[in-house]
Design a protein around this motif. Sequence first.
Motif, PDB file in Angstrom:
ATOM      1  N   GLU A 107      31.488  12.618  33.239  1.00 12.01           N
ATOM      2  CA  GLU A 107      30.936  11.562  32.366  1.00 12.01           C
ATOM      3  C   GLU A 107      31.945  11.145  31.303  1.00 12.01           C
ATOM      4  OE1 GLU A 107      27.319  13.561  31.433  1.00 12.01           O
ATOM      5  OE2 GLU A 107      26.312  12.749  33.218  1.00 12.01           O
TER       6      GLU A 107
ATOM      7  N   SER B 280      27.879   9.346  43.293  1.00  8.89           N
ATOM      8  CA  SER B 280      28.041  10.722  43.791  1.00  8.89           C
ATOM      9  C   SER B 280      27.834  10.812  45.293  1.00  8.89           C
ATOM     10  CB  SER B 280      27.026  11.643  43.105  1.00  8.89           C
ATOM     11  OG  SER B 280      25.749  11.472  43.694  1.00  8.89           O
TER      12      SER B 280
ATOM     13  N   GLU C 197      25.714  21.733  37.368  1.00  9.18           N
ATOM     14  CA  GLU C 197      25.236  20.512  36.716  1.00  9.18           C
ATOM     15  C   GLU C 197      25.915  20.304  35.349  1.00  9.18           C
ATOM     16  OE1 GLU C 197      21.002  20.321  36.087  1.00  9.18           O
ATOM     17  OE2 GLU C 197      21.081  18.173  35.650  1.00  9.18           O
TER      18      GLU C 197
ATOM     19  N   TRP D  92      20.721  16.442  40.233  1.00  7.49           N
ATOM     20  CA  TRP D  92      21.611  16.292  39.081  1.00  7.49           C
ATOM     21  C   TRP D  92      21.818  14.819  38.726  1.00  7.49           C
ATOM     22  CZ3 TRP D  92      25.996  20.137  40.920  1.00  7.49           C
ATOM     23  CH2 TRP D  92      25.437  21.429  41.006  1.00  7.49           C
ATOM     24  N   LEU D  93      21.692  13.946  39.727  1.00  2.81           N
ATOM     25  CA  LEU D  93      21.766  12.502  39.486  1.00  2.81           C
ATOM     26  C   LEU D  93      20.660  11.836  40.304  1.00  2.81           C
ATOM     27  CD1 LEU D  93      25.613  11.647  39.645  1.00  2.81           C
ATOM     28  CD2 LEU D  93      24.150  11.614  37.631  1.00  2.81           C
TER      29      LEU D  93
ATOM     30  N   ASP E  52      19.008   1.318  34.424  1.00  2.00           N
ATOM     31  CA  ASP E  52      20.057   1.884  35.261  1.00  2.00           C
ATOM     32  C   ASP E  52      20.851   0.778  35.957  1.00  2.00           C
ATOM     33  OD1 ASP E  52      21.570   3.858  36.262  1.00  2.00           O
ATOM     34  OD2 ASP E  52      19.889   5.051  37.014  1.00  2.00           O
TER      35      ASP E  52
ATOM     36  N   ARG F  47      22.246   6.639  42.696  1.00  3.65           N
ATOM     37  CA  ARG F  47      23.689   6.860  42.472  1.00  3.65           C
ATOM     38  C   ARG F  47      24.364   7.371  43.745  1.00  3.65           C
ATOM     39  NH1 ARG F  47      25.651   5.552  37.112  1.00  3.65           N
ATOM     40  NH2 ARG F  47      23.741   5.122  36.002  1.00  3.65           N
TER      41      ARG F  47
END
Length: 317
Positions: A221, A233, A214, A242-243, A195, A247
Motif C-alpha cells: 500500500e 491482486s 495480511e 485480505w482484499l 471503490d 481487486r
Amino acid sequence: MSDVLAVADHRRGELRDVSFEIVRAGRELAADLGGDLHVAVIAGDVDGFADRLSLEGVDTVHTVDAGEEFNHDLYAGATAALFEELAPTALLMPNSVNGLDYAPAVANRLDLPLVADAVGLSYDDGLEATREMYGSKVATTVEVSEEPVAVTVRGGEWPAVEDAADVAVEPFDYEFDEATSGARVQGFEEVGAGDVDIADAEFLVSVGRGIEEEENLELIEELVEATGATLSSSRPIVDNGWLPKNRQVGQSGKQVTPDVYLAIGISGAVQHVAGMKGAETIIAINTDPNAPIFDIADYGIVGDLFDVVPALTEQFE
Ligand code: FAD
C-alpha cells in the motif's frame, strides 16, 4: 449474405470498452467476408451512443430506442429481429455479463450455432473461431460448418477502434413494453462504496501470495501511494479475505489492460495471466528466477519483495 452484425454493450450510460473492440473484430471479419459491418446499439441514449460508434470500418449503426438499460427480453428480441431484417453471415455479441445473458437466447431463437468466448476470428470458406480451453493452457480452433453463425467475443482481445468516421445511422423500430417483460432491472448496487474499477486503471500494482501475511500488505500500500497506482491482486489474496473480490485479476476475476502491470510475489499461473496478459508493460518481482511470470514480463527483478518494494517506494517518494 456476407455481412456482419455486431451488438454494442453499455451500462449506466457508458459504452463498455468491448463495444469498440467488437467493432475491430467485426470489421476484420467483414473484410474477410467481403461484406458490410452493421453495429446495433439497444436502449439508453442511442443517438449519443451511435455518434461514438460511428467509427472507421462501420457501414451502418442501427439504433433501437427502447428502454433505458439492459433488459434480457429487449436485447434478445431486438437483436433477433434486426438479424432477421439484415440476414448477416455472422452475429457478434460481447462475452460480457449482458452478452452472456441474451446471446444464448438469440442463438436459440434464430436456431444458430453459437461459439462462446472467442478470442480470435477469421473466415476462409467458413468461420474459424479461436477459443481458449483448460484455463487458457490450450488454444483451439473451432471451424463452423453452418451459416449463419453467432459468436460471443471476449473483451480485451481486439484493439479498440477509435477513429471516427461518417457512418449512416438508422433507427430500427422494435416494439418493447417493459411492463410485460418477464425480466427487469431493479437497480444497481456498487461493489464496495467509493471503490475503484481496476479494469480502468493505467498503472496496477498487483500483489500475490509471496506477501505471506495480511499485515505485510502495508508495504504494498505504501508503494501504491508513492506511485499513484491502483492496487490489485492474485486470487489467493482475495480467497484469504485480505482484499475484496473486485481487486482480483484473472480468469475468475477481472480482465485488465493497464499501461503498466507490476506483479509482486505472483507466480504467473495461467488463470492469472489470462486476466493481465494484455498489459502494455509487465514488470515482475519474484524470488524464483523460474517463475512463469518472467516468461511474459518485459522487465523482471529476481529478488525478495521485502527488500525490493521498500527500496522502490523510497525511490518514488
Ligand atoms: P503462488 O502461485 O503461490 O505464487 C507466489 C509467488 O511468490 C511465487 O512465484 C514465489 O516464488 C513468489 N514469492 C514468494 N516469496 C517471495 C518474496 N519474498 N519475494 C518475491 N517473491 C516471492 N488466480 C488468479 O490470480 N486469478 C484468477 O482469476 C484465478 N482464477 C482461477 C480459476 C480457476 C478455475 C482455477 C482452478 C484457479 C484460478 N486461479 C486464479 C488460481 C491460480 O491457479 C493460482 O493458484 C494463483 O494465481 C496463484 O497466485 P499467486 O501467484 O499469488 O501465488
